[in-house]
Write a protein that holds these residues in place. Structure first.
Motif, PDB file in Angstrom:
ATOM      1  N   LEU A 171       0.821  -1.207   0.000  1.00 14.05           N
ATOM      2  CA  LEU A 171       0.000   0.000   0.000  1.00 14.05           C
ATOM      3  C   LEU A 171       0.858   1.261   0.000  1.00 14.05           C
ATOM      4  N   GLU A 172       1.951   1.224   0.735  1.00 17.76           N
ATOM      5  CA  GLU A 172       2.870   2.371   0.748  1.00 17.76           C
ATOM      6  C   GLU A 172       3.493   2.572  -0.629  1.00 17.76           C
ATOM      7  N   LYS A 173       3.795   1.470  -1.296  1.00 21.24           N
ATOM      8  CA  LYS A 173       4.359   1.553  -2.637  1.00 21.24           C
ATOM      9  C   LYS A 173       3.338   2.136  -3.615  1.00 21.24           C
ATOM     10  N   LEU A 174       2.070   1.763  -3.448  1.00 16.66           N
ATOM     11  CA  LEU A 174       1.024   2.289  -4.328  1.00 16.66           C
ATOM     12  C   LEU A 174       0.854   3.794  -4.170  1.00 16.66           C
ATOM     13  N   ARG A 175       1.094   4.296  -2.973  1.00 14.14           N
ATOM     14  CA  ARG A 175       0.939   5.733  -2.729  1.00 14.14           C
ATOM     15  C   ARG A 175       2.013   6.540  -3.441  1.00 14.14           C
ATOM     16  N   LYS A 176       3.147   5.909  -3.719  1.00 10.77           N
ATOM     17  CA  LYS A 176       4.286   6.637  -4.284  1.00 10.77           C
ATOM     18  C   LYS A 176       4.585   6.251  -5.727  1.00 10.77           C
ATOM     19  N   THR A 208       5.624  -0.034 -12.025  1.00  9.95           N
ATOM     20  CA  THR A 208       5.830  -0.346 -10.602  1.00  9.95           C
ATOM     21  C   THR A 208       4.485  -0.404  -9.874  1.00  9.95           C
ATOM     22  N   ARG A 209       3.598   0.519 -10.214  1.00  8.54           N
ATOM     23  CA  ARG A 209       2.259   0.526  -9.599  1.00  8.54           C
ATOM     24  C   ARG A 209       1.474  -0.717 -10.012  1.00  8.54           C
ATOM     25  N   ILE A 210       1.555  -1.084 -11.272  1.00  7.54           N
ATOM     26  CA  ILE A 210       0.825  -2.261 -11.763  1.00  7.54           C
ATOM     27  C   ILE A 210       1.331  -3.525 -11.072  1.00  7.54           C
ATOM     28  N   LYS A 211       2.648  -3.635 -10.903  1.00  8.83           N
ATOM     29  CA  LYS A 211       3.218  -4.812 -10.231  1.00  8.83           C
ATOM     30  C   LYS A 211       2.774  -4.878  -8.764  1.00  8.83           C
TER      31      LYS A 211
END
Length: 470
Positions: A175-180, A185-188
């Motif tokens: 979730l933290e990765k999705l915020r940034k 990268t978001r799709i993965k």
């Protein structure tokens, strides 16, 4: 007394008392023994409540006390969803894991409460598994087995708890990765989150608790790529949505994206889109503008047409049934050809899909356009007559209601078609069955309507009922 044969002792006492009828004495002694078992059980429960547990060696670096320092066995059994519990841990009576195993003189082990209940209902001297008569009715606590059961469940409970903690950390990380992140990268990250959410209940709970619903909702919009939309919808459809989350997802741009995915996504994505839209539609506050889009209706029609995928058909029909509850939309649904499509799939649909389709057709038959479409379709009467005996009682009522509506619309033409399709024999079966009186009444009325164009003799011969009546 444990070394003596209780049955023989009872008989000896009765003979000593020189009683011709020994039954009252035997019954009294049996009640006395059962009462003693109950007292033993009460004492054990009191010991349990006061924390008098033996120390259990779990095979780790330390020992865990059964209650004070460890987790109660009952709690672990309730919380763990184990399908591979060793059969030796299962009580032969309840088929549930044992918490207080006791062994009989036959060598068979049972849960204490279950075997006591077995004795109390009249099987006083019989072993449930071997059906042998018991020569010693004492219950011996099987402490070794109890320790093994506790150890087995403890190890799995700790493993599951650790895995849940690892899943929670992984969810937070994604979730933290999705915020940034953006782009691939978001799709993965979405793909990884969807895989976790598919299989792990604790992961779904963590996503909700960490604000994942609103985060995923923010990713949907008019400029969202289909790749991002596919993954986000695949996650959201598996999550419990509160009112705030539903309000956010019902924004026009987000609904439009879901409808696009309903047309252009993979079959799994199309199913997920239909299910998510269904979750967002509130039956009590169904808004015309939310469900009146021709693009949405055509997308669902395409989903229903695909007979190769029963799951897709079921998802499409389920949403269509909700949409048809909105009166303003019914004429649009009839206009896109849904009536003919549903009538044609009736003979080939699974039972759940068949019943949902009949419910939709019954709703549409309440409009003039729906009734006309049902009458004009040549397959309506033959197909409904064909499936009449396949559906449950509630849905027989839908089928009979449709047949009645169509036959009343053009009695001479439609009743003749129904008779030729073999409706009479099936109506007689319904009337003779033990179904709802309302269904029987409608069947009788429909049978009478079908017979009006014939004399009794011709009607019987037309319906091939001679053998049935005889």
């Amino acid at each position: 007394m444990s070394s003596m044969k209780w049955v023989s002792v009872r008989a000896s006492i009765a003979e000593t008392l020189s009683l011709q009828d020994k039954t009252p004495v035997l019954s009294e002694l049996s009640s006395f023994k059962i009462a003693s078992w109950e007292k033993d059980e009460q004492r054990q429960n009191q010991d349990t409540d006061s924390g008098c547990y033996q120390e259990i060696d779990l095979g780790f670096d330390h020992k865990i006390n059964g209650k004070k320092d460890g987790i109660p066995l009952k709690q672990m059994i309730e919380e763990l969803d184990c399908f591979d519990v060793p059969s030796v841990f299962i009580c032969p009576i309840s088929l549930e894991p044992m918490q207080d195993p006791v062994t009989l003189c036959t060598g068979q082990t049972y849960e204490r409460s279950n075997i006591l209940q077995w004795f109390q209902i009249g099987h006083n001297y019989i072993c449930p598994t071997t059906m042998q008569e018991l020569w010693d009715v004492s219950l011996t606590p099987n402490t070794t087995l109890c320790h093994l059961i506790y150890k087995w469940f403890s190890q799995r409970y700790m493993t599951q708890k650790k895995q849940a903690e690892n899943v929670q950390e992984r969810v937070k990380e994604l979730l933290e990765k999705l915020r940034k992140a953006k782009g691939q990268t978001r799709i993965k990250a979405l793909y990884a989150l969807r895989l976790i959410a598919q299989t792990d209940e604790s992961a779904r709970k963590s996503i909700v608790d960490e604000g994942g619903v609103m985060l995923l909702s923010s990713l949907l919009g008019p400029f969202t790529s289909h790749a991002v939309g596919t993954e986000a919808v695949g996650i959201l459809v598996r999550l419990p949505l509160d009112s705030e989350g539903k309000t956010s997802l019902t924004e026009p741009a987000k609904i439009s994206l879901m409808v696009d995915l309903l047309h252009e996504g993979t079959m799994e994505t199309r199913i997920n889109s239909a299910k998510l839209i269904e979750t967002l539609v509130d039956i009590e506050d169904l808004k015309f503008e939310n469900v009146s889009s021709f693009r949405l209706l055509f997308g669902l029609l395409r989903l229903v047409k695909d007979k190769k995928y029963p799951r897709a058909m079921a998802a499409g029909l389920s949403l269509l049934r909700i949409i048809c509850s909105c009166k303003q939309v019914r004429n649009q649904v009839v206009g896109i050809g849904l009536v003919v499509q549903l009538v044609e799939l009736l003979p080939y649909a699974t039972i759940p899909c068949l019943e949902t389709a009949l419910a939709i057709l019954d709703i549409l038959s309440t409009t003039p356009e729906g009734r006309a479409s049902l009458k004009d379709c040549a397959c309506t009467i033959p197909n409904i007559v064909r499936v009449l005996m396949r559906v449950s009682e509630n849905y027989k009522q839908h089928a009979l209601s449709i047949l009645w509506t169509v036959c009343k619309l053009a009695p001479e033409e439609c009743t003749t078609t129904a008779v030729e399709a073999g409706i009479a024999a099936k109506l007689l079966l319904v009337i003779q069955s033990s179904c709802n009186p309302v269904v029987k009444q409608r069947s009788a009325e429909l049978l009478k309507l079908c017979s009006l164009n014939y004399t009794a003799t011709i009607f019987i011969s037309k319906c091939k009922l001679t053998r049935t009546i005889q």
